[in-house]
Every structure is written in C-alpha cells, then in structure tokens.
Write a protein that holds these residues in place. Structure first.
Motif, PDB file in Angstrom:
ATOM      1  N   HIS A 124       0.840  -1.183   0.000  1.00  0.00           N
ATOM      2  CA  HIS A 124       0.000   0.000   0.000  1.00  0.00           C
ATOM      3  C   HIS A 124       0.880   1.239   0.000  1.00  0.00           C
ATOM      4  CE1 HIS A 124      -3.644   2.365   0.684  1.00  0.00           C
ATOM      5  NE2 HIS A 124      -2.778   3.197   1.204  1.00  0.00           N
ATOM      6  N   THR A 164      -8.332   6.925   9.316  1.00  0.00           N
ATOM      7  CA  THR A 164      -8.408   5.832   8.334  1.00  0.00           C
ATOM      8  C   THR A 164      -7.029   5.173   8.251  1.00  0.00           C
ATOM      9  OG1 THR A 164      -7.905   7.508   6.673  1.00  0.00           O
ATOM     10  CG2 THR A 164     -10.220   6.922   6.913  1.00  0.00           C
ATOM     11  N   PHE A 165      -6.676   4.415   9.266  1.00  0.00           N
ATOM     12  CA  PHE A 165      -5.301   3.908   9.393  1.00  0.00           C
ATOM     13  C   PHE A 165      -4.859   3.039   8.214  1.00  0.00           C
ATOM     14  CE2 PHE A 165      -2.121   0.856  10.891  1.00  0.00           C
ATOM     15  CZ  PHE A 165      -1.163   1.730  11.391  1.00  0.00           C
ATOM     16  N   ALA A 212      -3.148   0.653   5.990  1.00  0.00           N
ATOM     17  CA  ALA A 212      -1.876  -0.040   6.165  1.00  0.00           C
ATOM     18  C   ALA A 212      -0.881   0.834   6.935  1.00  0.00           C
ATOM     19  CB  ALA A 212      -1.300  -0.420   4.809  1.00  0.00           C
ATOM     20  N   GLY A 213      -1.317   2.009   7.353  1.00  0.00           N
ATOM     21  CA  GLY A 213      -0.471   2.859   8.191  1.00  0.00           C
ATOM     22  C   GLY A 213       0.617   3.625   7.455  1.00  0.00           C
ATOM     23  N   GLY A 214       0.478   3.781   6.159  1.00  0.00           N
ATOM     24  CA  GLY A 214       1.498   4.500   5.380  1.00  0.00           C
ATOM     25  C   GLY A 214       1.631   5.956   5.808  1.00  0.00           C
ATOM     26  N   HIS A 215       0.526   6.654   5.889  1.00  0.00           N
ATOM     27  CA  HIS A 215       0.580   8.048   6.336  1.00  0.00           C
ATOM     28  C   HIS A 215       0.985   8.116   7.804  1.00  0.00           C
ATOM     29  CE1 HIS A 215      -2.325   8.763   2.862  1.00  0.00           C
ATOM     30  NE2 HIS A 215      -1.305   9.550   2.602  1.00  0.00           N
ATOM     31  N   ASP A 260      -9.780   2.648  12.541  1.00  0.00           N
ATOM     32  CA  ASP A 260     -10.168   1.938  11.313  1.00  0.00           C
ATOM     33  C   ASP A 260     -11.151   0.846  11.697  1.00  0.00           C
ATOM     34  OD1 ASP A 260      -8.508   1.712   8.272  1.00  0.00           O
ATOM     35  OD2 ASP A 260     -10.164   0.370   8.741  1.00  0.00           O
ATOM     36  N   ARG A 261     -12.186   0.688  10.881  1.00  0.00           N
ATOM     37  CA  ARG A 261     -13.196  -0.327  11.210  1.00  0.00           C
ATOM     38  C   ARG A 261     -12.863  -1.684  10.609  1.00  0.00           C
ATOM     39  NH1 ARG A 261     -18.390   1.792   7.696  1.00  0.00           N
ATOM     40  NH2 ARG A 261     -17.210   2.957   6.157  1.00  0.00           N
ATOM     41  N   GLU A 282     -16.053   2.619  13.522  1.00  0.00           N
ATOM     42  CA  GLU A 282     -16.390   3.580  12.478  1.00  0.00           C
ATOM     43  C   GLU A 282     -15.837   4.939  12.935  1.00  0.00           C
ATOM     44  OE1 GLU A 282     -17.854   6.129  10.101  1.00  0.00           O
ATOM     45  OE2 GLU A 282     -19.220   6.138  11.795  1.00  0.00           O
ATOM     46  N   PHE A 283     -15.292   5.732  12.002  1.00  0.00           N
ATOM     47  CA  PHE A 283     -14.524   6.890  12.484  1.00  0.00           C
ATOM     48  C   PHE A 283     -15.348   7.967  13.181  1.00  0.00           C
ATOM     49  CE2 PHE A 283     -13.713   7.765   7.651  1.00  0.00           C
ATOM     50  CZ  PHE A 283     -14.866   8.536   7.486  1.00  0.00           C
ATOM     51  N   ASP A 338      -8.088   9.655   5.040  1.00  0.00           N
ATOM     52  CA  ASP A 338      -7.713   9.267   3.676  1.00  0.00           C
ATOM     53  C   ASP A 338      -8.835   8.313   3.254  1.00  0.00           C
ATOM     54  OD1 ASP A 338      -6.408   8.384   1.373  1.00  0.00           O
ATOM     55  OD2 ASP A 338      -5.008   7.101   2.467  1.00  0.00           O
ATOM     56  N   GLY A 369     -12.208   6.318   1.440  1.00  0.00           N
ATOM     57  CA  GLY A 369     -12.360   5.228   0.481  1.00  0.00           C
ATOM     58  C   GLY A 369     -11.734   3.940   0.969  1.00  0.00           C
ATOM     59  N   GLN A 389      -7.664  -3.828   0.952  1.00  0.00           N
ATOM     60  CA  GLN A 389      -9.036  -4.322   0.789  1.00  0.00           C
ATOM     61  C   GLN A 389      -9.301  -4.781  -0.647  1.00  0.00           C
ATOM     62  OE1 GLN A 389     -10.807  -0.748   2.418  1.00  0.00           O
ATOM     63  NE2 GLN A 389     -11.088  -1.669   4.428  1.00  0.00           N
TER      64      GLN A 389
HETATM   65  C1  LIG Z   1      -7.567   4.657   1.734  1.00  0.00           C
HETATM   66  S1  LIG Z   1      -7.413   3.629   3.113  1.00  0.00           S
HETATM   67  C2  LIG Z   1      -6.259   4.437   4.151  1.00  0.00           C
HETATM   68  C3  LIG Z   1      -4.823   4.144   3.834  1.00  0.00           C
HETATM   69  C4  LIG Z   1      -3.816   4.739   4.819  1.00  0.00           C
HETATM   70  N1  LIG Z   1      -3.856   6.186   4.822  1.00  0.00           N
HETATM   71  C5  LIG Z   1      -2.423   4.248   4.527  1.00  0.00           C
HETATM   72  O1  LIG Z   1      -1.526   5.076   4.273  1.00  0.00           O
HETATM   73  O2  LIG Z   1      -2.195   3.047   4.571  1.00  0.00           O
HETATM   74  C6  LIG Z   1      -8.913   3.894   3.962  1.00  0.00           C
HETATM   75  C7  LIG Z   1      -9.114   3.088   5.223  1.00  0.00           C
HETATM   76  O3  LIG Z   1     -10.125   3.705   5.968  1.00  0.00           O
HETATM   77  C8  LIG Z   1     -11.009   2.760   6.485  1.00  0.00           C
HETATM   78  N2  LIG Z   1     -12.299   3.430   6.550  1.00  0.00           N
HETATM   79  C9  LIG Z   1     -12.997   3.980   5.534  1.00  0.00           C
HETATM   80  N3  LIG Z   1     -14.119   4.539   5.983  1.00  0.00           N
HETATM   81  C10 LIG Z   1     -14.130   4.348   7.336  1.00  0.00           C
HETATM   82  C11 LIG Z   1     -15.031   4.725   8.384  1.00  0.00           C
HETATM   83  N4  LIG Z   1     -16.159   5.390   8.114  1.00  0.00           N
HETATM   84  N5  LIG Z   1     -14.713   4.382   9.647  1.00  0.00           N
HETATM   85  C12 LIG Z   1     -13.565   3.709   9.923  1.00  0.00           C
HETATM   86  N6  LIG Z   1     -12.683   3.335   8.980  1.00  0.00           N
HETATM   87  C13 LIG Z   1     -12.959   3.650   7.701  1.00  0.00           C
HETATM   88  C14 LIG Z   1     -10.963   1.607   5.527  1.00  0.00           C
HETATM   89  O4  LIG Z   1     -11.252   0.406   6.216  1.00  0.00           O
HETATM   90  C15 LIG Z   1      -9.525   1.657   5.006  1.00  0.00           C
HETATM   91  O5  LIG Z   1      -8.696   0.820   5.741  1.00  0.00           O
END
Ligand SMILES: C[S@@+](CC[C@H](N)C(=O)[O-])C[C@H]1O[C@@H](n2cnc3c(N)ncnc32)[C@H](O)[C@@H]1O
Length: 316
Positions: free
Chosen positions: A8, A32-33, A35-38, A56-57, A82-83, A103, A105, A110
């Motif tokens: 990711h 929106t953790f 894979a934790g890249g940010h 993250d859910r 859920e956030f 971040d 979507g 996934q």
């Molecule tokens: C685009 S990814 C984030 C990637 C992250 N920034 C990285 O660098 O790895 C979005 C993540 O947000 C989570 N997510 C999306 N909508 C959410 C919500 N409403 N509540 C909790 N988690 C959510 C998803 O499960 C997904 O893991």
C-alpha cells in the motif's frame, strides 16, 4: 497476492504531511489507518513525546496497527470502530488534537484481498464490507433491495448512465452469488459500445455498491464536524478524497467554516460580528504530481484539502 509492507503506497503523502505540519509532541488522529502509510510518516515527526491515535473499522488494519505500534517512533493507540464513533469516543475522553486527517475510500489491502468482493477482477462472494461485524453486504442489496433503490445507488453513488437497465438486469438475474454474476449483469445492462468505453464497465457500479454497503457518505457527514471539534485552536485538519461525492462534502464543510462576515451585502458596515472559524490551507484541492500518478495508479482521482482552526465553533 503479496502481503508485504510495500503493497500500500500512501497517496499524496508528502503533500499531506506538509499540510498538517506535525511537530514533536503533537497528538494526531488518523481516522483511516489502513496499512499505516501516512501514520508512519506522521509518527516519525511527532516522535516519542507525540501520540498517534489511529481509527479503522477493518480488522486487517488493526493487524497492521499492531505491527506499526511495535516499531513506531511515537506513542500510539487504535480504535477499531467507524470513524465518527471513534472521534466521539475521543471527544468524550476530553482528547484534543493538533492534527486530524482522513484518507477516504478503500485501501489497496481491501481491493487486493480477492475474497472480500471489492474487486471486479476477482471472483468472490458479494461482500464489500470494510467491517465484517456489519450485517449489510453487497449481496443483501443486490438480492433483496427493490430495483428502484439499486438504480438510485448506481445513479447517485456511481454516476452510472445505465443505472436503469443495469438494475433491471440485476433483479431479473436474482439470485446473484458472485462478483462475476454482478459483472455479467452490469455488462448485459449496457449497450455494447459503452462496454468498451473508458475503464472497466463495472468500475462505477462497484464503487457505488461499496459506498452504499459501507455507508461511506453518511460516515463522512457525521465525522467532519466531530473531527473539527476535536482540534485545538491552531490545529489542522486534512482530508484526501477519491471521488466528487466525497470531495464536495469536504470542500463545502471547510468553506462553511471559513466564512467571515455574513451581513447582507447591501449593509455598508459589518454588524454581524461573525468571524471565520477556519483558514483554508488549500484554496483549490491539491492533486498528485505526474511522478506519483505514474508510480501509483490509485492516486489518479485523489484530492487533498485542509484547513487550520482559528476559533472554536459557537456552541449549539
Ligand atoms: C484509503 S485507506 C487508508 C490508507 C492509509 N492512509 C495508509 O496510508 O495506509 C482507507 C481506510 O479507511 C477505512 N475506513 C474507511 N471509511 C471508514 C469509516 N467510516 N470508519 C472507519 N474506517 C474507515 C478503511 O477500512 C480503510 O482501511
């Protein structure tokens, strides 16, 4: 499929970090953790006195967090919810943050997990849940919801021109069991020429269903004001969105906070005394540079917006 730590690539990573400007000792919430890249980049900047609060859910993200925590340069904790709920919990704890970001979507973790049904290129059950504890799946929508509601989802969340004939095909072919059944129904609902247009013919419908299954737009609407309230004065908030329905919400939310005087234009002097609560950090959204677009196709539609908090919101 590889599950290495390179799978990711965080989108607009440098831009996000520049915008948030995390300082040693800061408390930052990553809504929106994934894979934790940010989080890794932010964690390195806030350092051992700083705290990264991750939400993250998706349980896969939780597993990633445990790995992150064991090597992170900062203090860290995880909320598996859920956030908007996670942000409320933090507020109830009295936590104030210097930075909050989302971040939006789905993550590539996934999409790449074939069995979760997010991808039109893998045969799988019709699932698409980010949170497997939830009852609603894509299969429930496709096999049980009325045609009119399916049409509306495809139209509104996917901007799919052929929402009508596609939803008719879906209902006619019930029960749909797999992602291939869905792809076939989508193709059958489209005129032949449209099937060979830009991108995969099922892209828009899959996006639409994923947004509906996960209640993504309602979650954003609920979370934005709570995230803002969690910030300290001088704190910064940022959001990366991937389609216009998300971006419009973020843009309008920040624009509303940045409004100053709200007197009718015919008044010669200001009598409202209304001060802006936010200063926009991005007058136009920030989009990826060509080099990022080349190396990370997922960044194609990404837009970053942010604002700095100038004042508390009036109560009520
Ligand atoms: C685009 S990814 C984030 C990637 C992250 N920034 C990285 O660098 O790895 C979005 C993540 O947000 C989570 N997510 C999306 N909508 C959410 C919500 N409403 N509540 C909790 N988690 C959510 C998803 O499960 C997904 O893991």
């Amino acid at each position: 499929m590889s599950h290495s730590h390179q799978d990711h690539i965080p989108v607009l990573a440098r831009e996000l970090v520049d915008l948030l400007g995390p300082q040693p000792g800061d408390t930052v919430v990553d809504c929106t953790f994934g894979a934790g890249g940010h989080a890794r980049l932010v964690g390195d900047l806030i350092g051992s006195e700083g705290t990264l609060i991750a939400i993250d859910r998706d349980p896969v993200a939780r597993a990633r967090f445990l790995e992150f925590e064991s090597t992170a340069s900062c203090q860290a904790r995880f909320l598996p919810v859920e956030f908007s709920q996670g942000l409320k919990d933090l507020q109830n704890e009295g936590i104030r943050a210097d930075g909050v970001y989302m971040d939006l979507g789905m993550s590539s973790l996934q999409v790449d997990a074939a069995e979760r049904g997010f991808s039109y290129s893998h045969e799988a059950a019709l699932d698409m849940r980010m949170d497997p504890r939830q009852d609603l799946t894509a299969g429930v929508i496709l096999n049980e919801w009325p045609e009119s509601r399916i049409k509306q989802i495809l139209q509104i969340h996917g901007e799919e021109r052929y929402a009508g004939p596609i939803s008719r095909e879906i209902v006619r072919r019930r029960p749909l069991n797999t992602t291939s059944d869905l792809v076939d129904a989508i193709k059958a609902g489209m005129p032949t020429a449209a099937r060979f247009g830009s991108g995969h013919p099922a892209r828009r419908s899959f996006q639409a269903l994923r947004i509906a299954v996960n209640g993504e737009l309602d979650a954003i609407d609920a979370a934005l004001p709570i995230a803002w309230d969690t910030l300290e004065i001088g704190g910064r908030m940022a959001a990366i969105s991937f389609h216009s329905l998300e971006d419009r919400r973020v843009k309008q939310f920040f624009a509303g906070l940045a409004v100053g005087c709200i007197c009718p234009p015919e008044l010669p002097i200001c009598v409202c005394g209304h001060d802006p609560e936010a200063k926009l950090l991005t007058r136009r959204s920030i989009t990826p540079e060509d080099s990022e677009l080349e190396t990370n196709p997922r960044s194609r539609s990404a837009r970053l917006r942010g604002a700095i908090k100038l004042a508390e919101r009036p109560a009520g």
